[in-house]
Design a protein around this motif. Structure first.
Motif, PDB file in Angstrom:
ATOM      1  N   ILE A  49       0.840  -1.202   0.000  1.00 25.63           N
ATOM      2  CA  ILE A  49       0.000   0.000   0.000  1.00 25.63           C
ATOM      3  C   ILE A  49       0.876   1.254   0.000  1.00 25.63           C
ATOM      4  CG2 ILE A  49      -1.653   1.354   1.354  1.00 25.63           C
ATOM      5  CD1 ILE A  49      -2.882  -1.343   2.268  1.00 25.63           C
ATOM      6  N   ALA A  50       1.982   1.211   0.727  1.00 27.10           N
ATOM      7  CA  ALA A  50       2.911   2.343   0.740  1.00 27.10           C
ATOM      8  C   ALA A  50       3.503   2.571  -0.652  1.00 27.10           C
ATOM      9  CB  ALA A  50       4.011   2.115   1.769  1.00 27.10           C
ATOM     10  N   ILE A  51       3.825   1.500  -1.356  1.00 26.91           N
ATOM     11  CA  ILE A  51       4.339   1.631  -2.723  1.00 26.91           C
ATOM     12  C   ILE A  51       3.283   2.267  -3.619  1.00 26.91           C
ATOM     13  CG2 ILE A  51       5.013   0.338  -4.801  1.00 26.91           C
ATOM     14  CD1 ILE A  51       6.482  -1.609  -2.918  1.00 26.91           C
ATOM     15  N   VAL A  52       2.041   1.804  -3.509  1.00 26.22           N
ATOM     16  CA  VAL A  52       0.956   2.385  -4.306  1.00 26.22           C
ATOM     17  C   VAL A  52       0.857   3.886  -4.028  1.00 26.22           C
ATOM     18  CG1 VAL A  52      -1.556   2.450  -4.632  1.00 26.22           C
ATOM     19  CG2 VAL A  52      -0.370   0.247  -4.541  1.00 26.22           C
ATOM     20  N   GLY A  53       0.914   4.266  -2.753  1.00 23.23           N
ATOM     21  CA  GLY A  53       0.820   5.682  -2.396  1.00 23.23           C
ATOM     22  C   GLY A  53       1.984   6.503  -2.911  1.00 23.23           C
ATOM     23  N   GLU A  54       3.182   5.967  -2.812  1.00 22.69           N
ATOM     24  CA  GLU A  54       4.360   6.695  -3.304  1.00 22.69           C
ATOM     25  C   GLU A  54       4.310   6.831  -4.826  1.00 22.69           C
ATOM     26  OE1 GLU A  54       7.625   9.003  -3.157  1.00 22.69           O
ATOM     27  OE2 GLU A  54       6.484   8.299  -1.431  1.00 22.69           O
ATOM     28  N   ALA A  55       3.927   5.767  -5.504  1.00 20.68           N
ATOM     29  CA  ALA A  55       3.820   5.830  -6.972  1.00 20.68           C
ATOM     30  C   ALA A  55       2.724   6.808  -7.395  1.00 20.68           C
ATOM     31  CB  ALA A  55       3.554   4.434  -7.541  1.00 20.68           C
ATOM     32  N   THR A  56       1.675   6.887  -6.606  1.00 24.42           N
ATOM     33  CA  THR A  56       0.602   7.853  -6.880  1.00 24.42           C
ATOM     34  C   THR A  56       1.141   9.275  -6.826  1.00 24.42           C
ATOM     35  OG1 THR A  56      -1.140   6.403  -6.069  1.00 24.42           O
ATOM     36  CG2 THR A  56      -1.576   8.759  -5.948  1.00 24.42           C
ATOM     37  N   LYS A  57       1.990   9.546  -5.849  1.00 23.28           N
ATOM     38  CA  LYS A  57       2.570  10.887  -5.726  1.00 23.28           C
ATOM     39  C   LYS A  57       3.470  11.234  -6.908  1.00 23.28           C
ATOM     40  CE  LYS A  57       2.568  11.210  -0.734  1.00 23.28           C
ATOM     41  NZ  LYS A  57       3.348  11.714   0.398  1.00 23.28           N
ATOM     42  N   ARG A  58       3.990  10.235  -7.585  1.00 22.89           N
ATOM     43  CA  ARG A  58       4.886  10.467  -8.716  1.00 22.89           C
ATOM     44  C   ARG A  58       4.131  10.720 -10.017  1.00 22.89           C
ATOM     45  NH1 ARG A  58       9.826   6.198  -7.613  1.00 22.89           N
ATOM     46  NH2 ARG A  58      10.264   6.969  -5.521  1.00 22.89           N
ATOM     47  N   LEU A  59       2.836  10.444 -10.025  1.00 30.08           N
ATOM     48  CA  LEU A  59       2.045  10.714 -11.227  1.00 30.08           C
ATOM     49  C   LEU A  59       1.967  12.216 -11.465  1.00 30.08           C
ATOM     50  CD1 LEU A  59      -0.933   8.264 -10.622  1.00 30.08           C
ATOM     51  CD2 LEU A  59       0.825   8.048 -12.399  1.00 30.08           C
ATOM     52  N   SER A  60       1.981  12.609 -12.712  1.00 31.66           N
ATOM     53  CA  SER A  60       1.893  14.035 -13.031  1.00 31.66           C
ATOM     54  C   SER A  60       0.526  14.586 -12.625  1.00 31.66           C
ATOM     55  CB  SER A  60       2.113  14.263 -14.532  1.00 31.66           C
ATOM     56  OG  SER A  60       1.034  13.725 -15.280  1.00 31.66           O
ATOM     57  N   ARG A  61       0.511  15.848 -12.315  1.00 35.56           N
ATOM     58  CA  ARG A  61      -0.743  16.522 -11.966  1.00 35.56           C
ATOM     59  C   ARG A  61      -1.738  16.399 -13.126  1.00 35.56           C
ATOM     60  NH1 ARG A  61      -1.826  20.362  -8.213  1.00 35.56           N
ATOM     61  NH2 ARG A  61       0.399  20.632  -7.857  1.00 35.56           N
ATOM     62  N   HIS A  67      -8.084  11.886 -14.463  1.00 36.22           N
ATOM     63  CA  HIS A  67      -8.750  10.732 -13.849  1.00 36.22           C
ATOM     64  C   HIS A  67      -9.259  11.104 -12.452  1.00 36.22           C
ATOM     65  CE1 HIS A  67      -7.460   8.120 -17.099  1.00 36.22           C
ATOM     66  NE2 HIS A  67      -6.321   8.772 -17.055  1.00 36.22           N
ATOM     67  N   PRO A  68     -10.221  12.044 -12.402  1.00 35.90           N
ATOM     68  CA  PRO A  68     -10.720  12.498 -11.095  1.00 35.90           C
ATOM     69  C   PRO A  68     -11.535  11.442 -10.356  1.00 35.90           C
ATOM     70  CG  PRO A  68     -12.055  13.419 -12.859  1.00 35.90           C
ATOM     71  CD  PRO A  68     -10.889  12.702 -13.515  1.00 35.90           C
ATOM     72  N   GLU A  69     -11.903  10.373 -11.033  1.00 37.70           N
ATOM     73  CA  GLU A  69     -12.680   9.301 -10.384  1.00 37.70           C
ATOM     74  C   GLU A  69     -11.842   8.495  -9.400  1.00 37.70           C
ATOM     75  OE1 GLU A  69     -10.738   7.434 -13.996  1.00 37.70           O
ATOM     76  OE2 GLU A  69     -11.633   9.378 -13.528  1.00 37.70           O
ATOM     77  N   VAL A  70     -10.529   8.620  -9.483  1.00 37.47           N
ATOM     78  CA  VAL A  70      -9.629   7.901  -8.579  1.00 37.47           C
ATOM     79  C   VAL A  70      -9.290   8.828  -7.405  1.00 37.47           C
ATOM     80  CG1 VAL A  70      -7.397   6.746  -8.354  1.00 37.47           C
ATOM     81  CG2 VAL A  70      -8.680   6.576 -10.501  1.00 37.47           C
ATOM     82  N   PRO A  71      -9.427   8.356  -6.170  1.00 35.63           N
ATOM     83  CA  PRO A  71      -9.140   9.206  -5.002  1.00 35.63           C
ATOM     84  C   PRO A  71      -7.633   9.331  -4.736  1.00 35.63           C
ATOM     85  CG  PRO A  71      -9.833   7.039  -4.266  1.00 35.63           C
ATOM     86  CD  PRO A  71      -9.942   7.037  -5.781  1.00 35.63           C
ATOM     87  N   TRP A  72      -6.931  10.028  -5.619  1.00 37.13           N
ATOM     88  CA  TRP A  72      -5.467  10.113  -5.554  1.00 37.13           C
ATOM     89  C   TRP A  72      -4.982  10.623  -4.198  1.00 37.13           C
ATOM     90  CZ3 TRP A  72      -3.890   7.201  -9.221  1.00 37.13           C
ATOM     91  CH2 TRP A  72      -4.446   7.243 -10.503  1.00 37.13           C
ATOM     92  N   ASP A  73      -5.619  11.675  -3.673  1.00 41.63           N
ATOM     93  CA  ASP A  73      -5.174  12.251  -2.399  1.00 41.63           C
ATOM     94  C   ASP A  73      -5.341  11.261  -1.247  1.00 41.63           C
ATOM     95  OD1 ASP A  73      -4.465  14.595  -3.671  1.00 41.63           O
ATOM     96  OD2 ASP A  73      -6.303  15.662  -3.123  1.00 41.63           O
ATOM     97  N   ASP A  74      -6.423  10.510  -1.271  1.00 36.01           N
ATOM     98  CA  ASP A  74      -6.640   9.514  -0.214  1.00 36.01           C
ATOM     99  C   ASP A  74      -5.590   8.404  -0.286  1.00 36.01           C
ATOM    100  OD1 ASP A  74      -8.869  10.929   0.589  1.00 36.01           O
ATOM    101  OD2 ASP A  74     -10.298   9.580  -0.404  1.00 36.01           O
ATOM    102  N   ILE A  75      -5.259   7.998  -1.503  1.00 36.08           N
ATOM    103  CA  ILE A  75      -4.260   6.946  -1.685  1.00 36.08           C
ATOM    104  C   ILE A  75      -2.893   7.420  -1.181  1.00 36.08           C
ATOM    105  CG2 ILE A  75      -3.020   5.558  -3.400  1.00 36.08           C
ATOM    106  CD1 ILE A  75      -5.662   5.667  -5.096  1.00 36.08           C
ATOM    107  N   ALA A  76      -2.523   8.629  -1.572  1.00 36.46           N
ATOM    108  CA  ALA A  76      -1.253   9.189  -1.114  1.00 36.46           C
ATOM    109  C   ALA A  76      -1.264   9.403   0.400  1.00 36.46           C
ATOM    110  CB  ALA A  76      -0.972  10.506  -1.838  1.00 36.46           C
TER     111      ALA A  76
END
Length: 117
Positions: A49-61, A67-76
């Motif tokens: 889960i930590a890897i998923v969150g860190e990789a999420t932070k690396r995605l471009s804005r 893809h606003p349907e994905v809760p990026w901030d919650d994942i990070a």
């Protein structure tokens, strides 16, 4: 420069895909109670889960906004809690996140999603 962001997004999405698949695999067949008593699996799932969150932070804005349907901030945010507030971890929330990922497919984004970056 745009090509560089696209390559980084693809690499990050692949990391999200792989880590999500591993987290689901580690939790497969377990009840919430079994997970509570299996510290090794808890640790393995939390790491993914930590890897998923860190990789999420690396995605471009730009990608995240597409893809606003994905809760990026919650994942990070989950990654931040695992890394910095580990003493506040709530196994029920981890279990719900894992269960939600399985049912919605967030953690198992398919290859088509990865190649759309």
């Amino acid at each position: 420069m745009l090509g560089l962001f696209m390559l980084r997004d693809k690499a990050s999405l692949l990391d999200i895909f792989k880590a999500g698949q591993l987290a689901i695999e580690f939790a497969r067949g377990m009840s919430r109670e079994q997970l509570a008593s299996d510290v090794m699996r808890q640790s393995a799932i939390l790491y993914q889960i930590a890897i998923v969150g860190e990789a999420t932070k690396r995605l471009s804005r730009n990608f995240r906004e597409q893809h606003p349907e994905v809760p990026w901030d919650d994942i990070a945010g989950m990654r931040d809690i695992i890394a910095h507030q580990y003493d506040r971890l709530d196994l029920d929330i981890v279990w719900q996140a894992s269960d939600s990922a399985k049912s919605t497919g967030v953690a198992s984004c398919d290859r088509a999603f990865i190649t759309s970056a």
